[in-house]
Motif scaffolding. Structure first.
Motif, mmCIF file in Angstrom:
data_model
loop_
_atom_site.group_PDB
_atom_site.id
_atom_site.type_symbol
_atom_site.label_atom_id
_atom_site.label_comp_id
_atom_site.label_asym_id
_atom_site.label_seq_id
_atom_site.Cartn_x
_atom_site.Cartn_y
_atom_site.Cartn_z
ATOM 1 N N ASP A 116 -8.009 1.307 -0.688
ATOM 2 C CA ASP A 116 -7.436 0.198 0.061
ATOM 3 C C ASP A 116 -6.809 -0.784 -0.919
ATOM 4 O O ASP A 116 -6.552 -0.434 -2.079
ATOM 5 C CB ASP A 116 -8.473 -0.468 0.973
ATOM 6 C CG ASP A 116 -9.704 -0.956 0.222
ATOM 7 O OD1 ASP A 116 -9.592 -1.247 -0.996
ATOM 8 O OD2 ASP A 116 -10.779 -1.079 0.835
ATOM 9 N N ALA A 157 -2.073 5.734 6.396
ATOM 10 C CA ALA A 157 -1.939 4.278 6.428
ATOM 11 C C ALA A 157 -1.399 3.830 7.779
ATOM 12 O O ALA A 157 -1.902 2.874 8.390
ATOM 13 C CB ALA A 157 -1.019 3.813 5.305
ATOM 14 N N THR A 162 0.848 -1.186 0.000
ATOM 15 C CA THR A 162 0.000 0.000 0.000
ATOM 16 C C THR A 162 0.883 1.234 0.000
ATOM 17 O O THR A 162 2.097 1.137 0.235
ATOM 18 C CB THR A 162 -0.934 0.013 1.221
ATOM 19 O OG1 THR A 162 -1.926 1.030 1.051
ATOM 20 C CG2 THR A 162 -0.167 0.278 2.507
ATOM 21 N N TYR A 218 -5.838 0.276 3.779
ATOM 22 C CA TYR A 218 -6.369 1.642 3.712
ATOM 23 C C TYR A 218 -5.259 2.689 3.737
ATOM 24 O O TYR A 218 -4.320 2.608 4.522
ATOM 25 C CB TYR A 218 -7.312 1.920 4.881
ATOM 26 C CG TYR A 218 -7.782 3.361 4.914
ATOM 27 C CD1 TYR A 218 -8.899 3.757 4.191
ATOM 28 C CD2 TYR A 218 -7.073 4.330 5.622
ATOM 29 C CE1 TYR A 218 -9.314 5.079 4.188
ATOM 30 C CE2 TYR A 218 -7.476 5.656 5.619
ATOM 31 C CZ TYR A 218 -8.598 6.027 4.904
ATOM 32 O OH TYR A 218 -8.993 7.343 4.895
ATOM 33 N N THR A 219 -5.407 3.679 2.865
ATOM 34 C CA THR A 219 -4.576 4.874 2.924
ATOM 35 C C THR A 219 -5.355 6.019 2.297
ATOM 36 O O THR A 219 -6.306 5.811 1.555
ATOM 37 C CB THR A 219 -3.230 4.679 2.202
ATOM 38 O OG1 THR A 219 -2.366 5.768 2.491
ATOM 39 C CG2 THR A 219 -3.423 4.576 0.700
ATOM 40 N N TYR A 267 -6.159 -5.101 8.874
ATOM 41 C CA TYR A 267 -5.694 -4.039 7.986
ATOM 42 C C TYR A 267 -6.022 -4.400 6.547
ATOM 43 O O TYR A 267 -5.588 -5.433 6.029
ATOM 44 C CB TYR A 267 -4.197 -3.800 8.150
ATOM 45 C CG TYR A 267 -3.719 -2.641 7.299
ATOM 46 C CD1 TYR A 267 -4.261 -1.372 7.466
ATOM 47 C CD2 TYR A 267 -2.760 -2.808 6.307
ATOM 48 C CE1 TYR A 267 -3.857 -0.307 6.669
ATOM 49 C CE2 TYR A 267 -2.344 -1.745 5.523
ATOM 50 C CZ TYR A 267 -2.899 -0.499 5.706
ATOM 51 O OH TYR A 267 -2.505 0.557 4.908
#
Length: 389
Positions: A351, A305, A299, A333-334, A330
């Protein structure tokens, strides 16, 4: 009964958040080790050159951010022995029951021949991921009267993948307002074919391409920076191409820290800590977790994040200590605010699987990124008060 001791390496965004969340939610002792007690709000670096944010206002002593019961040690880590549960530093060694590695990545402008020399010897090269370079770029931007403004992106993972785009667009607008845009070419290069990305990033990529076409910003794909001829003002690529510049803001190559790669088994032959993409637990050592830029997860490397990862790690540390199964919480996601021009921004939010937010450019997004988020960062997120898992 002695409480478990959690050692957190790194006092950046990921490390500071994790230490405070752990101390506030778990019955553990927490120690943070970092080579510096100075903490910068790094998203300010592309805003400082245009006086949209002040560097001094976005700098803190990390000891004022940490919970009173979190111990801070200023030391440079030199190695990790997870079999002995020991971390070595220049000033001593540190034992742990559980380890959270949150050391970020290592800026390595020295990996590009001529980049460091250009920064040290000229007034035209500013690797702006460094606080001092970002600050100095502000003077250069004000003095720039035309020519080619160049931003390059290295062939390595980088923190805040949107930062080069933001600097490019903010500079283009700044030059228009100063009346020197017609005399200037604004250029950004990347080693790959995409200005931002595909898959979950595709909607934002399409919007950025539209904006750059409207504003005549040049994107040079498939350009891997190889050398900088700072005397001639030319950047050469590994593909055999070159771009001349008059003012140059390179993103320096970024790598895993030497002590991780050379003096620990945690990277499993790579450069970053090898953890499960969803639990953030090390693939081999159950008592080791990683957060932020040093975690080898697919990611983007952003504080947003790390913020989500922090809660997953805290929850899974509690589960591990209690002998329960870990939660694969997790999802990649960012969020990356894309500042298009002063007063306008788009939020790229995604994500592992898909985009989340619409590619909408608005004034509200600018206010959120420039006026709201820094306050949340310092006063809520860093202090471990964030209630959102």
């Amino acid at each position: 009964m002695t409480r478990p001791h959690v050692l957190v390496l790194g006092a950046g965004a990921g490390g500071t958040m994790t230490a405070n969340v752990l101390r506030r939610t778990l019955d553990v002792d927490v120690t943070v080790v970092d080579r510096s007690h100075t903490h910068h709000y790094q998203p300010s670096y592309y805003l400082v050159p245009f006086d949209y944010m002040d560097l001094e206002d976005q700098t803190r002593d990390v000891r004022t951010l940490l919970h009173d019961e979190v111990r801070f040690v200023e030391d440079t880590v030199t190695g990790i022995d997870p079999d002995e549960r020991t971390v070595r530093g220049e000033a001593g060694s540190y034992d742990y029951d559980s380890l959270v590695v949150a050391v970020g990545n290592s800026l390595r402008p020295d990996r590009i021949d001529g980049m460091v020399e250009g920064w040290e010897r000229t007034d035209s090269v500013f690797p702006f991921y460094d606080a001092a370079a970002a600050d100095a770029l502000g003077t250069a931007v004000d003095d720039f009267d035309g020519g080619t403004f160049l931003v390059t992106v290295p062939d390595t993972p980088i923190k805040c993948g949107g930062a080069p785009l933001k600097l490019t667009m903010l500079m283009e607008e700044y030059l228009r307002k100063r009346g020197v845009r017609e005399e200037t070419e604004v250029v950004m290069t990347k080693p790959g074919p995409d200005v931002f990305g595909t898959g979950p990033k595709a909607p934002y990529q399409e919007r950025i391409e539209e904006i750059w076409a409207e504003r005549d910003i040049t994107f040079v794909p498939n350009f891997t920076v190889d050398t900088v001829d700072y005397e001639a003002g030319v950047v050469h690529s590994a593909e055999g191409d070159e771009v001349a510049y008059d003012l140059y803001a390179p993103v320096p190559p970024q790598h895993g820290h030497d002590f991780l790669v050379e003096h620990s088994p945690l990277t499993n032959g790579g450069e970053y800590v090898a953890v499960d993409d969803h639990t953030l637990q090390h693939e081999e050592y159950d008592d080791v977790f990683a957060v932020g830029d040093c975690a080898d997860v697919p990611t983007s490397r952003t504080a947003s994040a790390a913020r989500k990862q922090t809660h997953v790690v805290a929850d899974n540390l509690e589960r591990m200590l209690a002998g329960r199964d870990l939660d694969p919480g997790y999802d990649g996601y960012t969020a990356c605010p894309i500042l298009v021009e002063k007063g306008k921004a788009m939020i790229a939010e995604f994500d592992y699987e898909s985009s989340i937010s619409a590619p909408v450019v608005s004034r509200l997004n600018w206010i959120l990124d420039v006026n709201v988020i820094p306050s949340l960062y310092w006063n809520v997120w860093m202090r471990g008060y964030d209630p959102v898992p």
